[in-house]
Scaffold this motif. Structure first.
Motif, short mmCIF file in Angstrom:
data_model
loop_
_atom_site.label_atom_id
_atom_site.label_comp_id
_atom_site.label_asym_id
_atom_site.label_seq_id
_atom_site.Cartn_x
_atom_site.Cartn_y
_atom_site.Cartn_z
N GLU A 126 4.27 -13.15 -21.64
CA GLU A 126 4.53 -14.54 -22.03
C GLU A 126 3.23 -15.26 -22.41
OE1 GLU A 126 6.58 -16.16 -18.68
OE2 GLU A 126 8.52 -15.28 -19.23
N ARG A 127 2.10 -14.81 -21.84
CA ARG A 127 0.81 -15.43 -22.12
C ARG A 127 0.05 -14.72 -23.25
NH1 ARG A 127 -1.35 -18.95 -19.09
NH2 ARG A 127 -3.43 -18.32 -19.81
N GLY A 128 0.60 -13.62 -23.75
CA GLY A 128 -0.10 -12.84 -24.75
C GLY A 128 -1.27 -12.08 -24.15
N ALA A 129 -1.17 -11.76 -22.86
CA ALA A 129 -2.23 -11.06 -22.14
C ALA A 129 -1.82 -9.63 -21.88
CB ALA A 129 -2.54 -11.79 -20.82
N HIS A 130 -2.77 -8.86 -21.33
CA HIS A 130 -2.53 -7.44 -21.08
C HIS A 130 -2.69 -7.14 -19.60
CE1 HIS A 130 -2.17 -3.22 -22.21
NE2 HIS A 130 -3.16 -2.96 -21.38
N LEU A 131 -1.75 -6.38 -19.05
CA LEU A 131 -1.80 -5.99 -17.65
C LEU A 131 -2.43 -4.61 -17.49
CD1 LEU A 131 -0.98 -6.31 -14.63
CD2 LEU A 131 1.17 -5.16 -15.23
N PHE A 132 -3.35 -4.49 -16.54
CA PHE A 132 -3.94 -3.20 -16.18
C PHE A 132 -3.58 -2.90 -14.73
CE2 PHE A 132 -6.64 -4.89 -19.53
CZ PHE A 132 -6.84 -3.79 -20.36
N ALA A 133 -3.07 -1.71 -14.47
CA ALA A 133 -2.72 -1.31 -13.11
C ALA A 133 -2.89 0.19 -12.98
CB ALA A 133 -1.29 -1.72 -12.77
N THR A 134 -3.04 0.66 -11.76
CA THR A 134 -3.18 2.09 -11.50
C THR A 134 -2.09 2.55 -10.56
OG1 THR A 134 -4.66 1.79 -9.61
CG2 THR A 134 -5.68 1.91 -11.78
N ASP A 135 -2.03 3.87 -10.36
CA ASP A 135 -1.03 4.41 -9.44
C ASP A 135 -1.65 4.61 -8.06
OD1 ASP A 135 -2.53 6.78 -9.52
OD2 ASP A 135 -1.31 7.61 -11.14
N GLU A 136 -0.87 5.25 -7.16
CA GLU A 136 -1.29 5.36 -5.77
C GLU A 136 -2.58 6.15 -5.56
OE1 GLU A 136 -0.63 9.53 -5.24
OE2 GLU A 136 -1.05 8.20 -3.56
N ARG A 137 -2.98 6.99 -6.52
CA ARG A 137 -4.22 7.75 -6.37
C ARG A 137 -5.43 6.84 -6.21
NH1 ARG A 137 -4.54 10.98 -11.68
NH2 ARG A 137 -3.73 8.96 -12.38
N PHE A 138 -5.40 5.69 -6.93
CA PHE A 138 -6.58 4.83 -6.93
C PHE A 138 -6.29 3.42 -6.42
CE2 PHE A 138 -7.18 7.94 -10.44
CZ PHE A 138 -8.22 8.65 -9.85
N CYS A 139 -5.00 3.01 -6.34
CA CYS A 139 -4.67 1.71 -5.75
C CYS A 139 -4.91 1.75 -4.25
CB CYS A 139 -3.20 1.37 -6.01
SG CYS A 139 -2.94 0.20 -7.35
N ILE A 140 -4.43 2.81 -3.62
CA ILE A 140 -4.57 2.96 -2.18
C ILE A 140 -6.02 3.33 -1.85
CG2 ILE A 140 -3.79 4.33 -0.19
CD1 ILE A 140 -1.09 4.63 -1.62
N ASP A 141 -6.47 2.88 -0.68
CA ASP A 141 -7.85 3.14 -0.25
C ASP A 141 -8.23 4.61 -0.46
OD1 ASP A 141 -7.80 0.54 0.55
OD2 ASP A 141 -7.85 0.96 2.70
N ILE B 293 -4.56 -5.47 -11.48
CA ILE B 293 -4.03 -5.48 -10.11
C ILE B 293 -4.63 -4.30 -9.36
CG2 ILE B 293 -1.97 -5.38 -8.66
CD1 ILE B 293 -0.34 -6.49 -10.90
N VAL B 294 -5.22 -4.59 -8.19
CA VAL B 294 -5.82 -3.54 -7.37
C VAL B 294 -5.39 -3.72 -5.92
CG1 VAL B 294 -7.81 -3.29 -8.89
CG2 VAL B 294 -7.96 -4.84 -6.93
N GLY B 295 -5.66 -2.69 -5.11
CA GLY B 295 -5.28 -2.72 -3.70
C GLY B 295 -3.96 -1.99 -3.48
N GLY B 296 -3.72 -1.63 -2.23
CA GLY B 296 -2.55 -0.81 -1.90
C GLY B 296 -1.23 -1.39 -2.34
N VAL B 297 -1.04 -2.72 -2.21
CA VAL B 297 0.21 -3.35 -2.61
C VAL B 297 0.35 -3.34 -4.14
CG1 VAL B 297 1.62 -5.46 -2.44
CG2 VAL B 297 0.20 -4.75 -0.51
N GLY B 298 -0.77 -3.16 -4.83
CA GLY B 298 -0.75 -3.11 -6.29
C GLY B 298 0.03 -1.94 -6.85
N CYS B 299 0.34 -0.94 -6.00
CA CYS B 299 1.17 0.19 -6.44
C CYS B 299 2.62 -0.23 -6.65
CB CYS B 299 1.17 1.30 -5.39
SG CYS B 299 -0.43 2.04 -5.08
N ASN B 300 3.02 -1.34 -6.05
CA ASN B 300 4.43 -1.75 -6.08
C ASN B 300 4.88 -2.02 -7.51
OD1 ASN B 300 6.78 -3.70 -5.96
ND2 ASN B 300 6.51 -3.28 -3.77
N LEU B 301 5.89 -1.30 -7.96
CA LEU B 301 6.34 -1.40 -9.34
C LEU B 301 7.03 -2.72 -9.64
CD1 LEU B 301 7.65 2.24 -9.99
CD2 LEU B 301 5.42 1.24 -10.56
N ARG B 302 7.64 -3.34 -8.63
CA ARG B 302 8.26 -4.64 -8.85
C ARG B 302 7.19 -5.70 -9.09
NH1 ARG B 302 11.21 -7.94 -11.44
NH2 ARG B 302 11.93 -9.76 -10.28
N LEU B 303 6.10 -5.65 -8.32
CA LEU B 303 4.99 -6.58 -8.54
C LEU B 303 4.41 -6.37 -9.93
CD1 LEU B 303 2.94 -8.70 -7.61
CD2 LEU B 303 1.62 -6.85 -6.56
N GLN B 304 4.24 -5.12 -10.33
CA GLN B 304 3.72 -4.83 -11.66
C GLN B 304 4.67 -5.34 -12.75
OE1 GLN B 304 2.53 -0.74 -12.23
NE2 GLN B 304 1.35 -0.67 -10.32
#
Length: 342
Positions: free
Chosen positions: A286-301, A266-277
């Protein structure tokens, strides 16, 4: 310079209300300062006013980035200048392009025009270590589900009208939430206190989504429901988040199933949202997959994400021609030749 040379690239990002300057050397972030233009509550940011803000901040940010990165002689230590070519707002974009052209000529180094969306993706891959993920790109100006194939980032699905971040921002203005630090962040905090769900239009069309109808519905009815005491601001923020995030997770899961992917980034400014994450994490589990996300330092422009793509372009000698270093407000993700990936 050969492919194995040590590259140090300065990147400038200014496609919307944030102006940032980042410096990266061999995939390591050395500096990444930025400043944000905040409009008054109830108002959005206008291109002309935003450009004035960027012009006032850019020289200070370049100096700050060089100092933080301990660059003493940029003519020797900087190997390329990257800037956001697009997509974005014309007037703010031009500030970054002009400064990039100036620095490129002053320091006699290549100039590297970067696609903003690709910047988010490559920064996300660098920071998280994701190898070949399906990408959910969600921001104020863009909403796309993306996967890489044959040296292009292919768009599986996207918004057919407004971006998810724009939808959130406009609703925040409707209920007079402040723009500092960002409307989306303030909606996220308010939603944590909401519990009563208002059923909203759920608009998924194949692999695409639509947010304009949801926004119109809640803008027209929301203030009246608050005034009557039937719902609180917090309830409406909660309802809006749950609905639009569920739509995004649905099309993302469909793309992952199609690709057989076990990675989601998940990337982009809205990607910081913890509920979305949180919702994405549950789907991935549920799919046996792995989620990758970053915090506001790199999600936000930020400037570092532009510098990162500049570094990759420099390695492939994808230099820009000075006469073509203009900006393009509509520069799609799938227009970029991603020659640095196999």
């Amino acid at each position: 310079m050969t492919a194995n040379s040590e590259f140090c690239v300065l990147g400038i990002e200014g496609s919307a209300n944030k102006i940032g300057v980042g410096i990266i050397r061999n995939g390591v972030v050395l500096a990444n300062p930025r400043e944000t233009f905040h409009a008054p509550p109830g108002e959005g940011f206008r291109p002309s006013e935003t450009a004035v803000h960027h012009r006032q901040q850019i020289v200070k940010l370049v100096s700050k980035a060089l100092a933080e990165a301990q660059i003493h002689d940029p003519k020797v230590e900087i190997h390329g200048i990257a800037f956001t070519k697009g997509p974005g707002m014309g007037a703010p974009l031009q500030v970054g392009a002009i400064v990039a052209r100036t620095l490129s000529q002053a320091w006699n180094v290549p100039i590297l025009p970067v696609n903003h969306c690709v910047g988010h993706i490559e920064m996300g891959r660098l920071i998280t270590g994701a190898e070949n993920p399906v990408v959910l790109y969600v921001s104020g100006g863009n909403t796309q589900v993306i996967s890489y194939s044959n040296q292009r980032y292919r768009i599986f699905g996207e918004t057919i009208d407004i971006a998810v971040g724009n939808c959130l921002d406009r609703f925040a203005r409707c209920i007079m939430l402040p723009n500092d630090p960002s409307p989306g962040y303030n909606i996220e905090q308010a939603a944590k206190k909401g519990s009563k769900y208002l059923e909203l239009p759920y608009t998924v069309k194949g692999m695409d989504v639509s947010f304009s109808g949801i926004l119109t519905f809640i803008e027209e009815r929301g203030p009246k429901l608050i005034q009557k005491g039937e719902y609180t601001k917090e309830d409406l923020c909660f309802s809006l988040q749950e609905t639009i995030f569920a739509m995004l997770i649905e099309i993302t899961e469909r793309a992952m199933a199609h690709c057989g992917s076990e990675e989601l980034l998940i990337v982009g400014g809205v990607g910081c949202n913890l509920r979305l994450q949180e919702m994405a994490e549950k789907m991935c589990k549920e799919r046996g997959a792995h989620l990758f996300a970053t915090d506001e330092r790199f999600c936000i422009d930020n400037g570092a994400m532009i510098a990162r793509v500049g570094e990759l372009m420099l390695d492939q000698k994808l230099y820009g021609k000075m006469e073509k270093t203009t900006v393009t407000q509509r520069y799609r993700t799938d227009q970029v030749n991603v020659l640095w990936r196999d």
